[in-house]
Scaffold this active site. Structure first.
Site, PDB file in Angstrom:
ATOM      1  CE  LYS A 173      -2.120   2.588   2.810  1.00 22.41           C
ATOM      2  NZ  LYS A 173      -2.158   3.843   2.306  1.00 22.41           N
ATOM      3  CD  GLU A 248      13.647   1.348   9.015  1.00 24.59           C
ATOM      4  OE1 GLU A 248      13.895   2.360   9.347  1.00 24.59           O
ATOM      5  OE2 GLU A 248      14.004   0.153   9.133  1.00 24.59           O
ATOM      6  CB  CYS A 282      12.745   9.862   8.283  1.00 32.37           C
ATOM      7  SG  CYS A 282      13.524   8.664   7.205  1.00 32.37           S
ATOM      8  CD  GLU A 385       9.016  12.832  11.964  1.00 37.37           C
ATOM      9  OE1 GLU A 385       8.029  12.475  12.228  1.00 37.37           O
ATOM     10  OE2 GLU A 385       9.925  11.976  11.091  1.00 37.37           O
TER      11      GLU A 385
HETATM   12  O1  TXE Z   1       2.411   9.594   8.292  1.00 42.97           O
HETATM   13  P1  TXE Z   1       0.678   8.271   8.424  1.00 42.97           P
HETATM   14  P2  TXE Z   1       1.288  10.882   7.423  1.00 42.97           P
HETATM   15  C1  TXE Z   1       5.984  11.642   9.757  1.00 42.97           C
HETATM   16  C2  TXE Z   1       5.971  13.398   9.968  1.00 42.97           C
HETATM   17  C3  TXE Z   1       5.144  13.437   9.405  1.00 42.97           C
HETATM   18  C4  TXE Z   1       3.954  12.339  10.569  1.00 42.97           C
HETATM   19  C5  TXE Z   1       2.525  12.040   9.613  1.00 42.97           C
HETATM   20  O2  TXE Z   1       6.009  14.097  10.840  1.00 42.97           O
HETATM   21  O3  TXE Z   1       4.132  15.040   9.510  1.00 42.97           O
HETATM   22  O4  TXE Z   1       4.580  11.027  10.713  1.00 42.97           O
HETATM   23  O5  TXE Z   1       2.836  11.917   8.000  1.00 42.97           O
HETATM   24  C6  TXE Z   1      -0.805   4.593   6.495  1.00 42.97           C
HETATM   25  N1  TXE Z   1      -2.998   1.433   9.549  1.00 42.97           N
HETATM   26  N2  TXE Z   1       6.599  10.628   8.676  1.00 42.97           N
HETATM   27  O6  TXE Z   1      -0.155  11.642   8.602  1.00 42.97           O
HETATM   28  O7  TXE Z   1      -0.296   8.486   8.182  1.00 42.97           O
HETATM   29  C7  TXE Z   1      -0.519   5.625   5.273  1.00 42.97           C
HETATM   30  O8  TXE Z   1      -1.710   5.420   4.466  1.00 42.97           O
HETATM   31  C8  TXE Z   1      -2.005   1.276   8.556  1.00 42.97           C
HETATM   32  C9  TXE Z   1       7.439  10.330   8.778  1.00 42.97           C
HETATM   33  O9  TXE Z   1       2.019  10.742   6.409  1.00 42.97           O
HETATM   34  O10 TXE Z   1       2.001   7.297   8.812  1.00 42.97           O
HETATM   35  C10 TXE Z   1       1.304   5.993   4.585  1.00 42.97           C
HETATM   36  O11 TXE Z   1       0.244   4.819   3.813  1.00 42.97           O
HETATM   37  N3  TXE Z   1      -1.471   2.038   7.802  1.00 42.97           N
HETATM   38  C11 TXE Z   1       7.753   9.784   7.762  1.00 42.97           C
HETATM   39  C12 TXE Z   1       1.984   5.481   5.466  1.00 42.97           C
HETATM   40  O12 TXE Z   1       0.782   4.295   6.511  1.00 42.97           O
HETATM   41  C13 TXE Z   1      -1.890   3.001   7.785  1.00 42.97           C
HETATM   42  C14 TXE Z   1       7.273   9.365   6.272  1.00 42.97           C
HETATM   43  C15 TXE Z   1       2.050   6.583   6.099  1.00 42.97           C
HETATM   44  O13 TXE Z   1       1.453   7.120   6.913  1.00 42.97           O
HETATM   45  C16 TXE Z   1      -2.448   3.463   8.802  1.00 42.97           C
HETATM   46  C17 TXE Z   1       6.354   9.863   6.328  1.00 42.97           C
HETATM   47  C18 TXE Z   1      -3.067   2.495   9.646  1.00 42.97           C
HETATM   48  N4  TXE Z   1      -4.027   2.766  11.119  1.00 42.97           N
HETATM   49  C19 TXE Z   1       5.692  10.732   7.590  1.00 42.97           C
HETATM   50  N5  TXE Z   1      -2.583   4.966   8.768  1.00 42.97           N
HETATM   51  C20 TXE Z   1       9.206   8.796   7.782  1.00 42.97           C
HETATM   52  N6  TXE Z   1       9.520   7.884   8.519  1.00 42.97           N
HETATM   53  O14 TXE Z   1      10.049   8.279   6.624  1.00 42.97           O
HETATM   54  C21 TXE Z   1      -2.026   5.383   8.571  1.00 42.97           C
HETATM   55  N7  TXE Z   1      -1.708   4.204   7.053  1.00 42.97           N
END
Ligand code: TXE
Length: 481
Positions: A173, A248, A282, A385
Site C-alpha cells: 500500500k 521505520e 526522515c 518531529e
Molecule cells: O504518515 P502516516 P502521515 C511523519 C511526519 C509526518 C507524520 C504523519 O512527521 O508529519 O509522520 O504523516 C498508512 N494502519 N512521517 O500522516 O499516516 C498511510 O496511508 C496502517 C515520517 O502521512 O504514518 C501511509 O501509507 N497504515 C515518515 C503510511 O501509513 C496506515 C514519512 C504512512 O502514513 C494507518 C511520513 C493505519 N492505521 C511521515 N494510517 C518517515 N519516517 O519517513 C495510515 N497508514
C-alpha cells in the site's frame, strides 16, 4: 481525469467500491488524478492472489526471480523521465531531485535486491565431529508493505524489492497522498512478466487499506515506514497475532558541528541536510548544535547561503531548490509549528512564512526555508518531529552538553557529526543514541548497511542482508553425525 488503478493478480483493476479519492498536485494545489478508495475487500482479493502465487514464486529459482527483477529495473531506467515527472507532480519535489536522486535510487533498490538474492546464503554451525547445524531460510509467505509520501517510489521499492527477491508474495500500500509512481510501476511489472499475484498494489486510505493489511490474520509480516503514531497503532494490532514487524518511524535528528570541522564542506552539506526535499526526509538534521566559538560565523554564513541559494517555487523550474510541501494538511502543520516556535521564544533568522509564486503555482503549498534560534533544547519545537523546511540552531560549550541535547528526544534515527578530530568522532558516534551516524557527510548510503532507528524511531533494521533476513524465516536443522 486520470484514474489510478489497483494492481491485483497481474491486472490493473478498479476498487470494489468504485470510489476514488482526489489526488492533488501540491505545486498548484489542484486535483489532477483520482486514487482508488479501496477497502478490506480489495485487500482480501489481493491477499488471495498473493496466496495463490506463493507456492510457485517461492519455488522459482532465485536466478529466475533475479532476472525478472533486473528486467523491472531496466524498464524503470528506460522510463526514468516519465517517472521523475510523475513523482514531482505527485509529491512536489524539484524535478532535478526526482530525476537525479530518487528515481536512480529506486532503480538501485530493485537491482540491488534482485541481484543480492543470488548471493544470499545461510550459515552452518558444526559441533566438532558430533553434529552439524545448518540454517534454512525460507520465505515467510504473504507479507504487507506500507510506505509513506516523502520519497514515494524510493521507499516503496525499498520494501517490496527484498520481499519479492526472498520469494514472498506481497500486498503493498503506497501513501494515498502520493500513489502515482507505484501505479506506473505496476504497469512495468506487467511488461516485465512478473507472474500475477507476486506483487499486488492496493491504493487507498491508511485507516482502511493499511489497517486491513495489519489486521489480516494470514498476512504474516508488515514492513512499514511512516509516522511514529501510525507505527504504534500497527504494533498494537499486530502484536497479538505475532506478526513479524519492521517499523521505520520518525526522527528528530541532531547535526553536531564542532569548531574544528572543515567549515566549507560542513556548510554545504548542512544546507542539504536541513532542506533537501523540503526537509521531508526522515534523515534530515533538524536540530543543529554548533560549538559556541564558531556559532556567530556559522549563523551568518548559513542564513546567507539559505537565503541566497534556496530558490522556492515551481518544482518543474530548473532553478528551484525547494519545491512544494506535499499536502495542504502538512503545509498547515509546518506553519503551525513556526507559530509555536515563536510562542516558545524562537527568533526567526530567515523564512518563517508561506511563499506564493506567481502564475500557475500561485495556489500551491510553499514554505520558505526557515532557520530559528533562541529555543531551549527541550521545548516542543526541538522535541517533536516537524518534517518540513524548518531547522533550529543552538550553541553548545562541551561535548557532554552536545551529547545530552542530541540524545534528549524520544527519537533516535540518524545523526551527523562534523569534526576533524578522529578520537572525538568515534567517541561521539558510540554515545549517540541513533541507528545511523554520519561523520563529515550526510545521506551517504550503501545499500548493504543496516538502516533503522532506536527508541520511538522504530524497531528492526532494513537494508542489505538485514532486509533479506527480515523477509525470511530461519530454521535450524541439527544433524547428529
Ligand atoms: O504518515 P502516516 P502521515 C511523519 C511526519 C509526518 C507524520 C504523519 O512527521 O508529519 O509522520 O504523516 C498508512 N494502519 N512521517 O500522516 O499516516 C498511510 O496511508 C496502517 C515520517 O502521512 O504514518 C501511509 O501509507 N497504515 C515518515 C503510511 O501509513 C496506515 C514519512 C504512512 O502514513 C494507518 C511520513 C493505519 N492505521 C511521515 N494510517 C518517515 N519516517 O519517513 C495510515 N497508514
Amino acid at each position: 481525469m486520470q484514474k489510478i488503478a489497483n494492481y491485483i493478480n497481474g491486472a490493473l483493476v478498479e476498487p470494489v467500491s468504485k470510489q476514488y479519492i482526489d489526488n492533488y498536485n501540491p505545486s498548484t494545489g489542484s486535483v489532477y488524478s483520482l486514487c482508488p478508495d479501496s477497502d478490506e475487500r480489495d485487500v482480501e482479493l489481493a491477499y488471495q492472489a498473493a496466496e495463490a502465487a506463493f507456492e510457485s514464486w517461492s519455488n522459482t529459482p532465485s536466478e529466475k526471480r533475479s532476472r525478472i527483477m533486473v528486467h523491472i529495473s531496466e524498464l524503470l531506467e528506460r522510463d526514468i523521465d516519465k517517472f521523475a515527472m510523475a513523482e514531482t507532480i505527485d509529491q512536489g519535489k524539484p524535478l532535478w531531485l526526482s530525476k537525479n536522486g530518487e528515481m536512480p535510487r529506486a532503480i538501485s533498490n530493485i537491482r540491488f535486491f534482485g541481484t543480492a538474492i543470488e548471493h544470499f546464503a545461510s550459515e552452518a554451525h558444526p559441533m566438532g565431529n558430533h553434529a552439524i547445524n545448518y540454517t534454512l531460510r525460507t520465505p515467510i509467505g504473504v507479507v504487507g508493505c506500507i510506505s509513506p509520501w516523502n520519497l514515494p517510489l524510493y521507499l516503496f521499492t525499498w520494501k517490496i524489492a527484498p520481499a519479492i527477491a526472498a520469494g514472498n508474495c506481497v500486498v503493498a500500500k503506497p501513501s494515498e497522498i502520493t500513489p502515482y509512481t507505484a501505479y506506473l510501476l505496476s504497469e512495468i511489472c506487467i511488461e516485465a512478466g512478473l507472474p500475477p499475484g507476486v506483487l499486488n498494489i492496493v491504493h487507498g486510505l491508511g485507516p482502511k487499506v493499511g489497517s486491513a493489511l495489519t489486521v489480516h490474520p494470514k498476512i504474516k509480516a508488515i514492513s512499514f515506514t511512516g509516522g511514529t503514531k501510525t507505527g504504534a497503532e500497527i504494533a498494537r494490532v499486530a502484536a497479538p497475532m505475532f506478526k513479524k514487524l519492521s517499523l521505520e518511524l520518525g526522527g528528530k535528528n541532531p547535526n553536531i558541528i564542532f569548531a574544528d570541522c572543515d567549515f566549507d564542506k560542513m556548510l554545504n552539506e548542512t544546507v542539504r541536510s536541513s532542506f533537501l526535499n523540503q526537509g521531508e526526509i526522515c534523515l534530515c538534521g533538524s536540530r543543529i548544535f554548533v560549538e559556541r566559538s564558531i556559532y556567530d560565523k556559522f549563523k551568518a554564513e548559513f542564513v546567507n547561503k539559505v537565503k541566497t541559494e534556496l530558490v522556492v517555487g515551481n518544482p518543474l523550474d530548473a532553478k528551484t531548490k525547494t519545491g512544494a510541501i506535499v499536502s495542504k494538511m502538512h503545509f498547515d502543520k509546518v506553519l503551525n509549528y513556526i507559530e509555536l516556535a515563536k510562542l516558545e521564544g524562537g527568533v526567526i533568522l530567515c523564512g518563517g512564512h508561506a511563499v506564493k509564486p506567481e502564475g500557475e503555482c500561485a495556489n500551491g503549498w510553499y514554505i520558505a526555508p526557515t532557520i530559528i534560534e533562541g529555543l531551549s533544547y527541550d521545548c516542543r519545537t526541538n522535541q517533536e518531529e516537524i518534517f518540513g523546511p524548518l531547522v533550529t540552531i543552538t550553541p553548545f560549550d562541551t561535548e557532554e552538553e552536545a551529547l545530552m541535547m542530541a540524545n534528549s528526544t524520544e527519537y533516535g534515527l540518524a545523526s551527523t557529526i562534523w569534526t576533524e578530530n578522529l578520537t572525538r568522532a568515534h567517541k561521539m558516534a558510540a554515545e549517540i543514541k541513533a541507528g545511523i551516524v554520519w561523520v563529515n557527510c550526510w545521506l551517504l548510503r550503501d545499500l548493504r548497511t543496516p538502516f533503522g532507528g532506536v527508541k520511538s524511531s522504530g524497531v528492526g533494521r532494513e537494508g542489505g542482508l538485514e532486509a533479506l533476513r527480515f523477509f525470511t524465516e530461519a530454521k535450524n536443522v541439527c544433524v547428529k553425525l
